[in-house]
Design a protein around this motif. Structure first.
Motif, PDB file in Angstrom:
ATOM      1  N   THR A 139      46.778  36.834  37.200  1.00  0.00           N
ATOM      2  CA  THR A 139      45.511  36.321  37.707  1.00  0.00           C
ATOM      3  C   THR A 139      45.776  35.250  38.754  1.00  0.00           C
ATOM      4  N   VAL A 140      44.733  34.883  39.489  1.00  0.00           N
ATOM      5  CA  VAL A 140      44.869  33.809  40.481  1.00  0.00           C
ATOM      6  C   VAL A 140      45.245  32.481  39.818  1.00  0.00           C
ATOM      7  N   PRO A 141      44.594  32.063  38.723  1.00  0.00           N
ATOM      8  CA  PRO A 141      45.014  30.804  38.076  1.00  0.00           C
ATOM      9  C   PRO A 141      46.477  30.832  37.625  1.00  0.00           C
ATOM     10  N   GLU A 142      46.934  31.970  37.098  1.00  0.00           N
ATOM     11  CA  GLU A 142      48.333  32.064  36.681  1.00  0.00           C
ATOM     12  C   GLU A 142      49.266  31.958  37.886  1.00  0.00           C
ATOM     13  N   PHE A 143      48.862  32.551  39.004  1.00  0.00           N
ATOM     14  CA  PHE A 143      49.685  32.457  40.213  1.00  0.00           C
ATOM     15  C   PHE A 143      49.757  31.010  40.690  1.00  0.00           C
ATOM     16  N   ILE A 144      48.629  30.321  40.719  1.00  0.00           N
ATOM     17  CA  ILE A 144      48.607  28.931  41.178  1.00  0.00           C
ATOM     18  C   ILE A 144      49.478  28.063  40.271  1.00  0.00           C
ATOM     19  N   ALA A 145      49.386  28.291  38.951  1.00  0.00           N
ATOM     20  CA  ALA A 145      50.194  27.517  38.015  1.00  0.00           C
ATOM     21  C   ALA A 145      51.684  27.773  38.242  1.00  0.00           C
ATOM     22  N   ARG A 220      50.834  44.010  43.141  1.00  0.00           N
ATOM     23  CA  ARG A 220      49.809  43.704  42.124  1.00  0.00           C
ATOM     24  C   ARG A 220      48.624  43.029  42.813  1.00  0.00           C
ATOM     25  N   LEU A 221      47.460  43.583  42.616  1.00  0.00           N
ATOM     26  CA  LEU A 221      46.235  43.028  43.192  1.00  0.00           C
ATOM     27  C   LEU A 221      45.701  41.925  42.293  1.00  0.00           C
ATOM     28  N   LEU A 222      45.542  40.725  42.861  1.00  0.00           N
ATOM     29  CA  LEU A 222      44.993  39.612  42.094  1.00  0.00           C
ATOM     30  C   LEU A 222      43.529  39.352  42.398  1.00  0.00           C
ATOM     31  N   ALA A 223      43.143  39.503  43.679  1.00  0.00           N
ATOM     32  CA  ALA A 223      41.769  39.120  44.041  1.00  0.00           C
ATOM     33  C   ALA A 223      41.468  39.605  45.448  1.00  0.00           C
ATOM     34  N   VAL A 224      40.196  39.480  45.820  1.00  0.00           N
ATOM     35  CA  VAL A 224      39.778  39.642  47.211  1.00  0.00           C
ATOM     36  C   VAL A 224      39.323  38.277  47.714  1.00  0.00           C
ATOM     37  N   THR A 225      39.302  38.112  49.024  1.00  0.00           N
ATOM     38  CA  THR A 225      39.060  36.777  49.577  1.00  0.00           C
ATOM     39  C   THR A 225      37.624  36.555  50.039  1.00  0.00           C
ATOM     40  N   SER A 242      38.160  31.317  41.138  1.00  0.00           N
ATOM     41  CA  SER A 242      39.151  30.409  40.555  1.00  0.00           C
ATOM     42  C   SER A 242      39.351  29.149  41.383  1.00  0.00           C
ATOM     43  N   VAL A 243      39.101  29.266  42.690  1.00  0.00           N
ATOM     44  CA  VAL A 243      39.250  28.120  43.605  1.00  0.00           C
ATOM     45  C   VAL A 243      37.900  27.936  44.294  1.00  0.00           C
ATOM     46  N   PRO A 244      36.991  27.164  43.699  1.00  0.00           N
ATOM     47  CA  PRO A 244      35.630  27.047  44.251  1.00  0.00           C
ATOM     48  C   PRO A 244      35.637  26.625  45.714  1.00  0.00           C
TER      49      PRO A 244
END
Length: 323
Positions: A139-145, A220-225, A242-244
């Protein structure tokens, strides 16, 4: 007699029906040049060629697609910026030319906002955030962490300084405080190839470029922008969830020169929105990873101003220059 019959028809029409004929009064008296500032075969070019025939039927004049390439879209766009504002010369442009080039380039032949009349939003090229499977994040939060715990261990690819690939990652760094390494390539194909190969670990790019590798398990697809989820992948989140405040909507739009008659501007907005809503056209564009996004001329103008300010500020703050 024809003029008399027309006047009688207008006099008898309900008030709400008069708006459409009123929009049709701006004369278009010769073939219309539709300038595409990019090479044949790209998304903007395909858009232009899909729309040209139904637009020609609507306007009663041939619409001739003309590719005028070079200088990151500036050469073709400049042709339209300096044309007469009579509706005979139109542009299918992109966010980069109108909202980014002014900050990326030391000199510009035009102002991407002030020198154009915004006509219609044509759609968003769905832009994806993908990672190499070696990165332990789902996920995006896991990637950021993970990136925060491993500063400068993640390399992200781009098709060049100031490209949307570059700015997507730079914005993520700016908004989250993570530190990554930028690896610049000459074009999107070598960038995606090295991400698939694991030489780089993160890539932001159009779905058309990344999804075949996602479906093959190589990325691996995490999100769209974009600001909203992709209609064809509704279970895929946006980065902004995940990143407001994070949003990179890579849009295409139709423009004319500044100073166009408001009635003609509205007429073209109505016709372009009608054409883009044709099911066969929506389906074809959807297959290319383009989501239609109808907007009024006022809404499109607001988006243009906001994006030029947003991306101009980020580019200047980071000191990015186009290669």
């Amino acid at each position: 007699m024809a003029d008399l019959s027309r006047r009688l028809l207008l006099m008898s029409a309900p008030a709400g029906v008069l708006a459409a004929p009123a929009l049709a009064q701006a004369p278009l008296t010769r073939p219309i040049r539709l300038i595409i500032p990019w090479a044949p075969g790209g998304t903007t070019d395909i858009l232009g060629r899909i729309v040209a025939e139904p637009l020609s039927q609507a306007l009663g004049q041939p619409v001739l697609v003309e590719n005028r390439t070079g200088a990151s879209g500036n050469i073709g766009s400049d042709v339209v910026a300096k044309a007469a504002p009579d509706g005979q010369t139109l542009l299918f442009g992109s966010m980069s030319t109108h909202a980014m080039n002014h900050a990326l380039m030391r000199s510009m032949p035009f102002d991407g906002v002030a020198d154009f009349t915004p006509l219609a939003m044509l759609g968003f090229a769905i832009n994806t955030m993908v990672i190499h499977p070696s990165v332990p994040a789902q996920t995006v939060p896991e990637f950021i962490a993970y990136a925060r715990a491993n500063p400068e261990k993640i390399a992200y690819a781009s098709s060049g300084p100031g490209s949307t690939n570059h700015l997507c990652a730079a914005l993520l760094e700016n908004m989250t405080g993570i530190r990554m390494v930028h690896v610049s390539y000459r074009g999107g194909q070598p960038a995606v190839t090295d991400t698939v190969g694991g030489q780089t670990q993160l890539f932001f790019s159009a779905a058309t470029q990344t999804m075949p590798h996602v479906e093959g398990g190589r990325l691996r697809l995490l999100a769209v922008t974009e600001g909203a989820r992709w209609s064809r992948q509704p279970n895929t989140p946006t980065v902004g969830e995940s990143v407001p405040g994070y949003e990179m909507g890579v849009w295409y739009g139709a423009f004319g020169p500044k100073g166009m008659d408001p009635a003609l501007q509205q007429r073209l907005n109505v016709e372009l929105n009608r054409i883009m809503a044709i099911p066969a056209i929506k389906e074809r564009l959807g297959g290319m990873g383009v989501d239609w996004a109808p907007e009024s001329t006022e809404a499109f103008s607001r988006r243009l101003h906001a994006d030029a300010e947003k991306w101009g500020a980020l580019i200047r703050r980071l000191g990015i220059e186009a290669s």
